[in-house]
Design a protein around this motif. Structure first.
Motif, PDB file in Angstrom:
ATOM      1  N   MET B  32       0.837  -1.194   0.000  1.00 21.25           N
ATOM      2  CA  MET B  32       0.000   0.000   0.000  1.00 21.25           C
ATOM      3  C   MET B  32       0.872   1.242   0.000  1.00 21.25           C
ATOM      4  N   TYR B  33       0.310   2.342  -0.526  1.00 22.14           N
ATOM      5  CA  TYR B  33       1.068   3.567  -0.742  1.00 22.14           C
ATOM      6  C   TYR B  33       0.236   4.793  -0.334  1.00 22.14           C
ATOM      7  N   TRP B  34       0.957   5.838   0.074  1.00 21.58           N
ATOM      8  CA  TRP B  34       0.357   7.162   0.214  1.00 21.58           C
ATOM      9  C   TRP B  34       1.125   8.122  -0.684  1.00 21.58           C
ATOM     10  N   TYR B  35       0.346   8.873  -1.500  1.00 24.75           N
ATOM     11  CA  TYR B  35       0.909   9.891  -2.372  1.00 24.75           C
ATOM     12  C   TYR B  35       0.278  11.237  -2.033  1.00 24.75           C
ATOM     13  N   ARG B  36       1.038  12.279  -2.325  1.00 25.53           N
ATOM     14  CA  ARG B  36       0.505  13.631  -2.233  1.00 25.53           C
ATOM     15  C   ARG B  36       0.436  14.192  -3.647  1.00 25.53           C
ATOM     16  N   GLN B  37      -0.676  14.864  -3.971  1.00 22.91           N
ATOM     17  CA  GLN B  37      -0.851  15.470  -5.287  1.00 22.91           C
ATOM     18  C   GLN B  37      -1.198  16.940  -5.086  1.00 22.91           C
ATOM     19  N   ASP B  38      -0.289  17.805  -5.481  1.00 22.19           N
ATOM     20  CA  ASP B  38      -0.544  19.244  -5.449  1.00 22.19           C
ATOM     21  C   ASP B  38      -1.109  19.667  -6.793  1.00 22.19           C
ATOM     22  N   SER B  39      -1.865  20.738  -6.777  1.00 22.23           N
ATOM     23  CA  SER B  39      -2.540  21.202  -7.986  1.00 22.23           C
ATOM     24  C   SER B  39      -1.543  21.431  -9.111  1.00 22.23           C
ATOM     25  N   GLY B  40      -1.787  20.811 -10.259  1.00 24.86           N
ATOM     26  CA  GLY B  40      -0.921  21.001 -11.412  1.00 24.86           C
ATOM     27  C   GLY B  40       0.393  20.255 -11.345  1.00 24.86           C
ATOM     28  N   LYS B  41       0.525  19.377 -10.365  1.00 27.47           N
ATOM     29  CA  LYS B  41       1.772  18.630 -10.192  1.00 27.47           C
ATOM     30  C   LYS B  41       1.492  17.133 -10.279  1.00 27.47           C
ATOM     31  N   GLY B  42       2.596  16.387 -10.369  1.00 32.27           N
ATOM     32  CA  GLY B  42       2.477  14.935 -10.359  1.00 32.27           C
ATOM     33  C   GLY B  42       2.297  14.392  -8.954  1.00 32.27           C
ATOM     34  N   LEU B  43       2.268  13.082  -8.838  1.00 33.73           N
ATOM     35  CA  LEU B  43       2.110  12.417  -7.549  1.00 33.73           C
ATOM     36  C   LEU B  43       3.478  12.207  -6.907  1.00 33.73           C
ATOM     37  N   ARG B  44       3.578  12.492  -5.628  1.00 33.12           N
ATOM     38  CA  ARG B  44       4.834  12.288  -4.913  1.00 33.12           C
ATOM     39  C   ARG B  44       4.606  11.294  -3.774  1.00 33.12           C
ATOM     40  N   LEU B  45       5.487  10.320  -3.668  1.00 34.25           N
ATOM     41  CA  LEU B  45       5.335   9.237  -2.713  1.00 34.25           C
ATOM     42  C   LEU B  45       5.733   9.690  -1.321  1.00 34.25           C
ATOM     43  N   ILE B  46       4.836   9.472  -0.365  1.00 36.13           N
ATOM     44  CA  ILE B  46       5.090   9.866   1.021  1.00 36.13           C
ATOM     45  C   ILE B  46       5.595   8.663   1.824  1.00 36.13           C
ATOM     46  N   TYR B  47       4.801   7.605   1.842  1.00 40.18           N
ATOM     47  CA  TYR B  47       5.133   6.365   2.539  1.00 40.18           C
ATOM     48  C   TYR B  47       4.598   5.199   1.727  1.00 40.18           C
ATOM     49  N   TYR B  48       5.238   4.032   1.882  1.00 38.77           N
ATOM     50  CA  TYR B  48       4.657   2.808   1.382  1.00 38.77           C
ATOM     51  C   TYR B  48       4.908   1.684   2.371  1.00 38.77           C
ATOM     52  N   SER B  49       4.180   0.602   2.189  1.00 36.42           N
ATOM     53  CA  SER B  49       4.250  -0.518   3.126  1.00 36.42           C
ATOM     54  C   SER B  49       4.103  -1.807   2.336  1.00 36.42           C
ATOM     55  N   ILE B  50       5.027  -2.744   2.523  1.00 36.55           N
ATOM     56  CA  ILE B  50       4.992  -3.971   1.734  1.00 36.55           C
ATOM     57  C   ILE B  50       4.245  -5.095   2.426  1.00 36.55           C
ATOM     58  N   THR B  51       3.937  -4.901   3.693  1.00 36.40           N
ATOM     59  CA  THR B  51       3.157  -5.885   4.423  1.00 36.40           C
ATOM     60  C   THR B  51       2.698  -5.257   5.731  1.00 36.40           C
ATOM     61  N   GLU B  52       1.838  -5.965   6.419  1.00 34.02           N
ATOM     62  CA  GLU B  52       1.355  -5.492   7.721  1.00 34.02           C
ATOM     63  C   GLU B  52       2.539  -5.142   8.634  1.00 34.02           C
ATOM     64  N   ASN B  53       2.440  -3.985   9.295  1.00 39.39           N
ATOM     65  CA  ASN B  53       3.441  -3.484  10.240  1.00 39.39           C
ATOM     66  C   ASN B  53       4.747  -3.040   9.597  1.00 39.39           C
ATOM     67  N   LYS B  83       0.010  26.132   7.477  1.00 39.53           N
ATOM     68  CA  LYS B  83      -0.983  27.121   7.073  1.00 39.53           C
ATOM     69  C   LYS B  83      -1.012  27.257   5.561  1.00 39.53           C
ATOM     70  N   ASN B  84      -2.226  27.383   4.993  1.00 36.50           N
ATOM     71  CA  ASN B  84      -2.456  27.535   3.556  1.00 36.50           C
ATOM     72  C   ASN B  84      -2.089  26.295   2.749  1.00 36.50           C
ATOM     73  N   GLU B  85      -1.849  25.205   3.421  1.00 30.13           N
ATOM     74  CA  GLU B  85      -1.557  23.963   2.712  1.00 30.13           C
ATOM     75  C   GLU B  85      -2.834  23.436   2.065  1.00 30.13           C
ATOM     76  N   MET B  86      -2.721  23.072   0.799  1.00 30.52           N
ATOM     77  CA  MET B  86      -3.848  22.461   0.095  1.00 30.52           C
ATOM     78  C   MET B  86      -3.296  21.373  -0.811  1.00 30.52           C
ATOM     79  N   ALA B  87      -3.801  20.191  -0.678  1.00 34.17           N
ATOM     80  CA  ALA B  87      -3.341  19.078  -1.513  1.00 34.17           C
ATOM     81  C   ALA B  87      -4.359  17.958  -1.450  1.00 34.17           C
ATOM     82  N   VAL B  88      -4.224  17.044  -2.394  1.00 33.07           N
ATOM     83  CA  VAL B  88      -5.019  15.819  -2.375  1.00 33.07           C
ATOM     84  C   VAL B  88      -4.084  14.673  -2.006  1.00 33.07           C
ATOM     85  N   PHE B  89      -4.509  13.856  -1.060  1.00 35.60           N
ATOM     86  CA  PHE B  89      -3.736  12.704  -0.636  1.00 35.60           C
ATOM     87  C   PHE B  89      -4.384  11.439  -1.194  1.00 35.60           C
ATOM     88  N   LEU B  90      -3.598  10.711  -1.962  1.00 31.78           N
ATOM     89  CA  LEU B  90      -4.102   9.512  -2.633  1.00 31.78           C
ATOM     90  C   LEU B  90      -3.494   8.264  -2.015  1.00 31.78           C
TER      91      LEU B  90
END
Lengths: 110, 114
Positions: B32-53, B83-90
């Motif tokens: 599983m993965y978490w990405y951050r997507q800012d307006s007009g930008k690509g997806l950037r990887l925040i964290y990933y996990s290859i198995t439980e824990n 402050k003023n942070e705006m993004a979509v987390f996928l």
């Protein structure tokens, strides 16, 4: 190109036209993913092309991969309004995770 | 088939607040993965996990914590909202780690920090 810190590119075409989007990457990759993202939704995979393939087709979509120039393209034939979306390429630069380009926003007008 | 559910759909926070985003998948995928997507930008990887824990930092992990207590769920915490942070987390999942594995994405959580 939709790589790196560049801003989202935008393309606007008429229904029925053909369109090609390009993606260049910086280091060796074993695969290029092309994803489509509709407004308010997460990306969805539309084509995956491996480094040993030069071309891959799926319906009206055609992806190419040129490993010598480190570039890939996605073409849509006879675009339709429902093709309006943002299209991303992604490569596995580290062999285990994908790195996404900045995307191309495609608008198809009726 | 399966589905990825992200909650909440919209999240409004205050500067300095700790905020938690949740993701559930019923594909029975290992990764599983978490990405951050800012307006007009690509997806950037925040964290990933290859198995439980398991937790692995991505390119953008500073300012975030993650938790994978069950195979089906993956949470992301913004440790101190800016402050003023705006993004979509996928959130996404895939059957395995590696470039050939398709990633399946949820609809996203849209964050606004006042």
């Amino acid at each position: 190109s939709q790589w790196g810190e560049e801003n989202l590119q935008a393309l606007s075409i008429q229904e029925g036209e053909d369109v090609t989007m390009n993606c260049s990457y910086k280091t060796y990759t074993t695969v290029v993913h092309w994803y489509r993202q509709d407004s308010g939704r997460g990306p969805a995979l539309i084509i995956l092309i491996r480094s040993n393939e030069r071309e891959k087709r799926s319906g009206r979509l055609r992806a190419t991969l040129d490993t010598s120039s480190q570039s890939s393209s996605l073409s849509i034939t006879a675009a339709q309004c429902e093709d309006t979306a943002v299209y991303f390429c992604a490569t596995d630069l580290m062999g285990y995770k994908l790195t996404f380009g900045t995307g191309t926003s495609l608008l198809v007008d009726p | 088939g399966g589905i990825i559910t992200q909650t909440p759909k919209f999240l409004i926070g205050q500067e300095g607040q700790k905020l938690t985003l949740k993701c559930q998948q019923n594909f029975n995928h290992d990764t599983m993965y978490w990405y951050r997507q800012d307006s007009g930008k690509g997806l950037r990887l925040i964290y990933y996990s290859i198995t439980e824990n398991d937790l692995q930092k991505g390119d953008l992990s500073e300012g975030y914590d993650a938790s994978r207590e069950k195979k089906s769920s993956f949470s992301l915490t913004v440790t101190s909202a800016q402050k003023n942070e705006m993004a979509v987390f996928l959130c996404a999942s895939s059957p395995r780690l590696g470039g050939y594995a398709e990633q399946f994405f949820g609809p996203g959580t849209r964050l606004t920090v006042l």
